[in-house]
Design an enzyme around this catalytic site. Structure first.
Site, PDB file in Angstrom:
ATOM      1  N   ASP A  29      -6.272 -36.321 -65.758  1.00 49.93           N
ATOM      2  CA  ASP A  29      -6.532 -37.685 -65.314  1.00 49.93           C
ATOM      3  C   ASP A  29      -7.479 -38.407 -66.270  1.00 49.93           C
ATOM      4  OD1 ASP A  29      -7.302 -39.893 -63.167  1.00 49.93           O
ATOM      5  OD2 ASP A  29      -5.643 -38.728 -62.356  1.00 49.93           O
ATOM      6  N   HIS A  82     -10.916 -42.805 -61.633  1.00 48.40           N
ATOM      7  CA  HIS A  82      -9.839 -42.166 -60.873  1.00 48.40           C
ATOM      8  C   HIS A  82     -10.005 -40.659 -60.774  1.00 48.40           C
ATOM      9  CE1 HIS A  82      -5.529 -41.072 -60.115  1.00 48.40           C
ATOM     10  NE2 HIS A  82      -5.597 -42.145 -59.344  1.00 48.40           N
ATOM     11  N   SER A 109      -2.561 -40.670 -54.682  1.00 41.30           N
ATOM     12  CA  SER A 109      -3.391 -39.793 -55.517  1.00 41.30           C
ATOM     13  C   SER A 109      -4.364 -38.984 -54.682  1.00 41.30           C
ATOM     14  CB  SER A 109      -4.191 -40.625 -56.526  1.00 41.30           C
ATOM     15  OG  SER A 109      -3.382 -41.126 -57.536  1.00 41.30           O
TER      16      SER A 109
END
Length: 453
Positions: free
Chosen positions: A151, A196, A407
């Site tokens: 990520d 994220h 996610s």
């Protein structure tokens, strides 16, 4: 009950992220950068020896384990290079340049003081999955089960003390199209600009004011998103590196939509970018599984019926207006059979209104935004209605944020998969881990993962 005054930044963050395509023209018009995919039986040293014969070509990024390379050079030299059909299976010379930005929506109100008596009051999702904290996953002293997060990196956060095991930056110098000035290419550079990856780590391993499903779980972080976006080859490199580092679970909370075959560009030329990326992902996933890793992916936040070919093609066409194809479009990597694909449900156990659907192997809590759509954002924020349906998560600055997305659902399933491996001694047995994971839905026809036992 003693109350703690805590400063919280509220951030609406659409947390499945997408990937940019890679074939591009550099600043010098004489220099092109292309993908090259070699045949499966071709060794890396054979390809590199061939490259040496072309003095104006260089490999600028590589995943030699699966024969995927980015090569730069003059068009004339590259044309000669890719003509070696006994070595090169496919390439992207003469393709259309595309640059897809990361899909991120952000809405922020700063420094709201709120009274927080305990984590359960804000983390409705974790509270439900753990029976109000009674069934947190606990780690044995002698096990080294790890989850790889491929990520945007994972920042140090007070709730993630000692969680990070490995951190590798796979974004090259200059980042996407050479336009990201902060990207040094240093493997130890690990700032999470997007936030994220830090959010995902929190869902898994937080052990402070906030809680993850598996407090203290060891995280291997592979940074493939820079300050803006990622290229597919970086993500694929991350899968390979995670497998080589013996990661038990590989979390891929990202999505891109690609064709399995050749496309046609606006000039009537064949564009093989999607075809190469599809096979490269497939090779990487097979490599990871054969090395004992189980892969967990999110299915995307575009509210798409993933079994509706027309709907998926329209979405793909909107972001690729210069391309056309008669081949089926896939949501990658979620569409591969050797991954566990995860969708999102809300606080009422209904598929979230942003979640893609008709494709997930498992659904679990990722939030929703139905309420804000019905009452408006002003009332939603001022009356703190977001606490009812959004997910409390870590922010990269060291505080907390509210988010939603598939996610976050995938991160929860990754943590549970790690627990299954540890509890049952399923290391290097991804098929058994996957079967046990599906059994946790208790035969629920909607495949909902609602509570840990």
């Amino acid at each position: 009950m003693k109350k703690i005054v805590y400063s919280l930044i509220i951030l609406l963050f659409l947390v499945t992220i997408s990937i940019s395509t890679a074939s591009k023209v550099h600043a010098s018009e004489d220099k092109l950068t292309i993908y090259v995919l070699t045949k499966k039986n071709v060794q890396d040293n054979v390809f590199k020896k061939m490259i040496e014969n072309y003095t104006r070509t260089d490999v600028v990024y590589e995943v030699p384990e699966i024969g995927l390379y980015q090569v730069t050079g003059s068009q004339e030299e590259l044309k000669k290079l890719v003509s070696h059909n006994n070595i090169v299976k496919n390439h992207t010379l003469n393709t259309t340049k595309n640059s897809h930005k990361t899909l991120v929506n952000a809405q922020t109100t700063n420094n709201q003081n709120i009274n927080i008596p305990k984590w359960q009051d804000l983390q409705w999702d974790i509270s439900r999955l753990t029976s109000n904290g009674e069934n947190f996953i606990t780690k044995s002293n002698n096990n080294n089960t790890t989850v790889a997060i491929i990520d945007s990196g994972v920042n140090n956060h007070p709730d993630l003390k000692e969680a990070l095991n490995i951190s590798k930056n796979l974004v090259p110098k200059g980042g996407n199209n050479g336009q990201e000035e902060l990207e040094t290419g240093d493997i130890s550079f690990h700032s999470d600009f997007l936030g994220h990856g830090t959010m995902l780590a929190g869902q898994m391993a937080s052990n402070g004011f906030s809680k993850g499903l598996y407090p203290g779980l060891k995280i291997n972080s592979y940074r493939v998103f820079g300050s803006e976006s990622a290229e597919s080859i970086w993500v694929i490199k991350g899968i390979i590196e995670a497998a080589k580092d013996d990661s038990d679970v590989i979390n891929l909370s990202l999505i891109e939509y690609i064709s399995r075959g050749d496309n046609i560009n606006e000039h009537g030329q064949i564009d093989s970018t999607d075809k190469i990326k599809y096979e490269a992902y497939e090779r990487a996933i097979n490599y990871a599984k054969s090395n004992g890793s189980i892969l967990v992916t999110s299915i995307g936040n575009q509210s798409l019926n993933l079994k509706d070919k027309t709907q998926i093609y329209k979405y793909w066409k909107d972001i690729n207006p210069s391309l056309s194809t008669n081949r089926k479009i896939y949501a990658v990597p979620a569409s591969f059979k050797d991954v566990v694909s995860v969708g999102s449900i809300n606080h009422e156990n209904i598929i979230s209104n942003f979640s893609n659907y008709n494709s997930a192997d498992i659904y679990t809590y990722g939030g929703d935004n139905r309420l804000v759509d019905s009452i408006g954002s002003e009332e939603y924020i001022s009356n703190r209605m977001f606490e009812k349906e959004w997910i409390l998560a870590l922010s990269p600055q060291g505080g907390y944020t509210y988010s939603f997305g598939t996610s976050l659902s995938a991160a929860k399933v990754s943590a549970i998969a790690a627990a299954i491996i540890e509890k049952n001694n399923y290391k290097d047995k991804p098929d058994l881990t996957e079967r046990a994971l599906y059994n946790m839905t208790n035969g629920n026809k909607d495949k909902l993962l609602l509570e840990l036992q």
